[in-house]
Design an enzyme around this catalytic site. Structure first.
Site, PDB file in Angstrom:
ATOM      1  N   SER B  46       0.842  -1.198   0.000  1.00 21.87           N
ATOM      2  CA  SER B  46       0.000   0.000   0.000  1.00 21.87           C
ATOM      3  C   SER B  46       0.879   1.250   0.000  1.00 21.87           C
ATOM      4  CB  SER B  46      -0.913   0.018   1.226  1.00 21.87           C
ATOM      5  OG  SER B  46      -1.864  -1.011   1.144  1.00 21.87           O
ATOM      6  N   CYS B 127      -6.548  -1.204   6.894  1.00 24.45           N
ATOM      7  CA  CYS B 127      -5.361  -1.449   7.707  1.00 24.45           C
ATOM      8  C   CYS B 127      -5.717  -1.265   9.181  1.00 24.45           C
ATOM      9  CB  CYS B 127      -4.219  -0.509   7.327  1.00 24.45           C
ATOM     10  SG  CYS B 127      -2.734  -0.872   8.284  1.00 24.45           S
TER      11      CYS B 127
HETATM   12  C1  LIG Z   1       3.658  -8.118   6.806  1.00 22.72           C
HETATM   13  C2  LIG Z   1       2.303  -7.780   6.258  1.00 22.72           C
HETATM   14  C3  LIG Z   1       2.096  -6.543   5.645  1.00 22.72           C
HETATM   15  C4  LIG Z   1       0.851  -6.206   5.112  1.00 22.72           C
HETATM   16  N1  LIG Z   1       0.694  -5.007   4.500  1.00 22.72           N
HETATM   17  C5  LIG Z   1      -0.494  -4.704   3.919  1.00 22.72           C
HETATM   18  C6  LIG Z   1      -0.664  -3.487   3.198  1.00 22.72           C
HETATM   19  O1  LIG Z   1       0.249  -2.666   3.071  1.00 22.72           O
HETATM   20  N2  LIG Z   1      -1.875  -3.242   2.635  1.00 22.72           N
HETATM   21  C7  LIG Z   1      -2.931  -4.124   2.719  1.00 22.72           C
HETATM   22  O2  LIG Z   1      -3.982  -3.863   2.157  1.00 22.72           O
HETATM   23  N3  LIG Z   1      -2.786  -5.289   3.388  1.00 22.72           N
HETATM   24  C8  LIG Z   1      -1.604  -5.600   4.000  1.00 22.72           C
HETATM   25  N4  LIG Z   1      -1.473  -6.793   4.662  1.00 22.72           N
HETATM   26  C9  LIG Z   1      -2.608  -7.725   4.731  1.00 22.72           C
HETATM   27  C10 LIG Z   1      -2.517  -8.810   3.656  1.00 22.72           C
HETATM   28  O3  LIG Z   1      -2.554  -8.258   2.357  1.00 22.72           O
HETATM   29  C11 LIG Z   1      -3.646  -9.846   3.806  1.00 22.72           C
HETATM   30  O4  LIG Z   1      -4.888  -9.212   3.664  1.00 22.72           O
HETATM   31  C12 LIG Z   1      -3.611 -10.558   5.139  1.00 22.72           C
HETATM   32  O5  LIG Z   1      -2.290 -10.795   5.553  1.00 22.72           O
HETATM   33  C13 LIG Z   1      -4.354 -11.886   5.110  1.00 22.72           C
HETATM   34  O6  LIG Z   1      -3.797 -12.781   4.172  1.00 22.72           O
HETATM   35  P1  LIG Z   1      -2.711 -13.928   4.540  1.00 22.72           P
HETATM   36  O7  LIG Z   1      -3.261 -14.692   5.690  1.00 22.72           O
HETATM   37  O8  LIG Z   1      -2.543 -14.728   3.287  1.00 22.72           O
HETATM   38  O9  LIG Z   1      -1.470 -13.211   4.920  1.00 22.72           O
HETATM   39  C14 LIG Z   1      -0.222  -7.138   5.208  1.00 22.72           C
HETATM   40  C15 LIG Z   1      -0.023  -8.376   5.838  1.00 22.72           C
HETATM   41  C16 LIG Z   1       1.216  -8.707   6.364  1.00 22.72           C
HETATM   42  C17 LIG Z   1       1.395 -10.045   7.022  1.00 22.72           C
END
Ligand SMILES: Cc1cc2nc3c(=O)[nH]c(=O)nc-3n(C[C@H](O)[C@H](O)[C@H](O)COP(=O)(O)O)c2cc1C
Ligand SMILES: Cc1cc2nc3c(=O)[nH]c(=O)nc-3n(C[C@H](O)[C@H](O)[C@H](O)COP(=O)(O)OP(=O)(O)OC[C@H]3O[C@@H](n4cnc5c(N)ncnc54)[C@H](O)[C@@H]3O)c2cc1C
Ligand code: FES
Lengths: 253, 300
Positions: B46, B127
């Site tokens: 983001s 977020c």
């Molecule tokens: C280290 C980290 C950074 C993330 N940064 C963002 C971000 O900048 N913008 C966003 O929309 N989601 C962010 N997320 C959320 C992920 O895109 C995702 O929605 C969330 O981790 C669930 O998916 P997962 O279980 O496969 O990780 C972040 C997640 C993690 C773990």
């Protein structure tokens, strides 16, 4: 995993460098690192300078977090997460020359201990030479360079490495230290056609291969590294030139 | 035709799995690498108007069941991000994630990303750990409508809204996105969470709380997509805890036309190749001739 550990001993290595021992379950290999939490201050990456049941980190005080670590005494607690990273991959029959610049020698101690490899220690001056006795416990040939010539060889670690590579046959150089040192050491190895493995550093947040803050040319230092071989390093356009700050913006090295 | 091809509105993808925002997508080279490793698209980190370092470490904790992070939206700012986009968009489909504190700021960021070559824009309305951004706006139905419609009026590329699970009015927020002309809903972002160190009697994260991701999140994400499918007509993109082709299939059958993987990339950079292969085998064995045929299958 995340762990709170008690510091079991603190050893002064030089005016600005200390080794902290602690007990931590789980296997770790030479060249791996941990994330160290100093509550209320920061969490920073540190290579393991011993990898047995008793593990240790060797810390050079250069800023807020490392200075705060230096304040800690035996029986104080710190947070440890890890170990992370790939570590060095060497074979028994490899004739290895280890090159450690500055506090970089600390990350190489576990490998020296396992292999007894010949070692070059580089420092700016005599006062900054660390872990020479520790290295001599495991390694028959230990040579030291100082930039100002105040102790043993007068010159930098790469110059001394070159002389040692010319004098004896080695299969591989394993190095850790400032990136300028690694840059020239890699250049030398690539020209001589000697295999090498080097431990690199970039700004870390997760330490676990997720956030992407530590990438160099799309390779994660924390998960794909921190150890890269000669061929991999040759492909890195940013090596020796560019790093990223905590926001991900490019900064010249 | 490739079995794995999918469409999110008029955006066609050869493979339905994309890299979730915030994971291996801060630099052009990382995004290129993920495309080469089998991702159908990459959602960028983001990005905001100005450079942000994010929260001080510790910003990340590991659990056996997932991760807790409070990165705090670190990014180099939209101007600097141009370089990364130039590299990434040459490699494949890039969806640009942006965050902002007003509808106008969202639309100007989206506009820049469109110029940089993004195939779609994903509005981060979710977020859980950056004050003034994300959740705080993303749970206000009127605000969501305003943001989406303002951005829709500015750019031609599809506009997706990424929603938070930290609400009981998810379907209402989804409807606001749809009513404002949004092209798809992405769900879910992380679940607001906290961890405390008994030894130090303090929260571990410097920001105190953060967002939970990984396997623990999956049943919540699947339920969110299922609910949204029942309430909306626009396409859905499922995210949260996907580690294997089975997990991806759950999201698709709950109603998602595509899915995103974040946390699972940490320990397996080849995850997309494995998911693609597994999904293809499953589709052949169970007689699904396209992803479209699987979408929402669990509703019938
Ligand atoms: C280290 C980290 C950074 C993330 N940064 C963002 C971000 O900048 N913008 C966003 O929309 N989601 C962010 N997320 C959320 C992920 O895109 C995702 O929605 C969330 O981790 C669930 O998916 P997962 O279980 O496969 O990780 C972040 C997640 C993690 C773990
Ligand atoms: C894999 C790895 C292994 C390391 N091993 C050792 C070691 O064995 N011994 C040792 O003394 N040092 C080691 N370091 C370097 C150590 O992490 C930094 O010196 C420390 O983080 C400085 O923190 P500070 O607050 O004291 O200094 P600051 O003033 O905050 O920073 C000084 C320098 O340290 C760097 N730094 C700060 N925070 C981080 C971070 N989160 N990740 C990476 N770099 C950071 C900054 O970029 C800056 O260049 C290692 C670094 C990495 C990446
Ligand atoms: S520090 Fe997060 S990917 Fe390496």
């Amino acid at each position: 995993m995340n762990d709170i550990v008690k510091i079991t001993s603190v050893k002064k290595e030089s005016a600005d460098t200390k080794t902290f021992e602690f007990k931590m379950d789980g296997k770790a290999t030479a060249g791996q690192f941990v994330m160290v939490w100093i509550p209320g201050v920061d969490e920073i990456p540190m290579s393991l300078s011993s990898t047995g049941e008793t593990k240790s980190i060797t810390v050079k005080a250069i800023g807020e977090a490392t200075k705060a670590l230096h304040e800690l005494k035996k029986n104080d607690n710190i947070g440890i997460r890890g170990p992370y990273g790939n570590g060095f991959k060497t074979k028994k029959k490899d004739r290895i020359l280890v090159v450690g610049g500055g506090v970089g020698i600390a990350a190489l101690i576990p490998l020296i201990r396992e292999t007894g490899a010949d070692t070059v220690i580089g420092a700016r001056n005599k006062k900054e030479v660390i872990m020479e006795d520790e290295t001599k416990k495991y390694s028959k040939n230990v040579w030291v360079s100082t930039d100002d010539g105040s102790y043993e060889y007068h010159g930098n670690a790469v110059q001394l490495m070159k002389e040692k590579l010319a004098a004896k046959k080695y299969d591989m150089v394993v190095a850790c230290g400032p990136e300028v040192m690694l840059y020239y050491a890699h250049k030398e190895c690539a020209e001589l056609g000697i295999e090498c493995q080097m431990s690199l550093e970039r700004y870390m947040k997760c330490g676990a291969g997720l956030c992407g803050s530590c990438v160099i040319d799309g390779m994660r230092i924390c998960e794909d590294g921190p150890v890269f071989d000669c061929k991999q390093i040759s492909k890195l356009k940013e090596f020796g030139k560019i790093k990223r700050d905590p926001s991900g913006a490019k900064v010249s090295l | 035709m490739s079995l794995l091809r999918t469409c999110i509105g008029n955006l066609e993808l050869e493979r339905p799995g994309m890299v979730a925002s915030g994971i291996m997508d801060e630099t052009g080279d990382s995004m290129m690498r993920m495309i080469k490793l089998g991702a159908g698209a990459v959602v960028t980190k983001s990005v905001g108007s100005v450079k942000r370092d994010g929260h001080v470490n510790p910003s990340f904790i590991e659990f056996p069941f997932g991760y807790l992070n409070a990165m705090g939206l670190p990014n180099p700012g939209i101007d600097d991000f141009k370089d990364e986009m130039m590299i990434a968009t040459k490699a494949g489909t890039i969806i640009a994630s942006v965050f902002a504190s007003s509808p106008k700021e969202f639309s100007s960021l989206a506009e820049r990303m469109e110029i940089f070559g993004a195939s779609a824009v994903e509005l981060n309305l979710s977020c859980p750990h950056a004050k003034g951004y994300g959740i705080e706006m993303g749970t206000d139905v009127k605000m969501v409508h305003k943001i989406v419609s303002t951005v829709k009026n500015t750019v031609k590329i599809p506009v997706y809204a990424k929603l938070t699970p930290n609400t009981h009015i998810l379907a209402d927020i989804g409807k606001a996105v749809q009513d404002a002309g949004g092209d798809a809903v992405v769900a879910i972002n992380t679940l607001k969470a906290m961890s405390i160190s008994p030894e130090f009697a303090m929260p571990v994260l410097s920001n105190r709380f953060g967002g939970l991701s990984g396997p623990a999140l999956r049943p919540i994400g699947v339920r969110a997509i299922y609910d949204l499918r029942s309430a909306l007509e626009i396409p859905l993109i499922g995210v949260g805890g996907i580690c294997s082709w089975r997990d991806a299939a759950e999201y698709i059958m709950a109603g998602a036309s595509a899915f995103q993987v974040g946390s699972a990339i940490a320990s397996d950079i080849n995850i997309f190749k494995k998911i693609n292969k597994g999904l293809e085998c499953f589709m052949k064995e169970f007689g699904y001739s396209s992803i479209e045929k699987m979408v929402g299958a669990a509703h019938e």
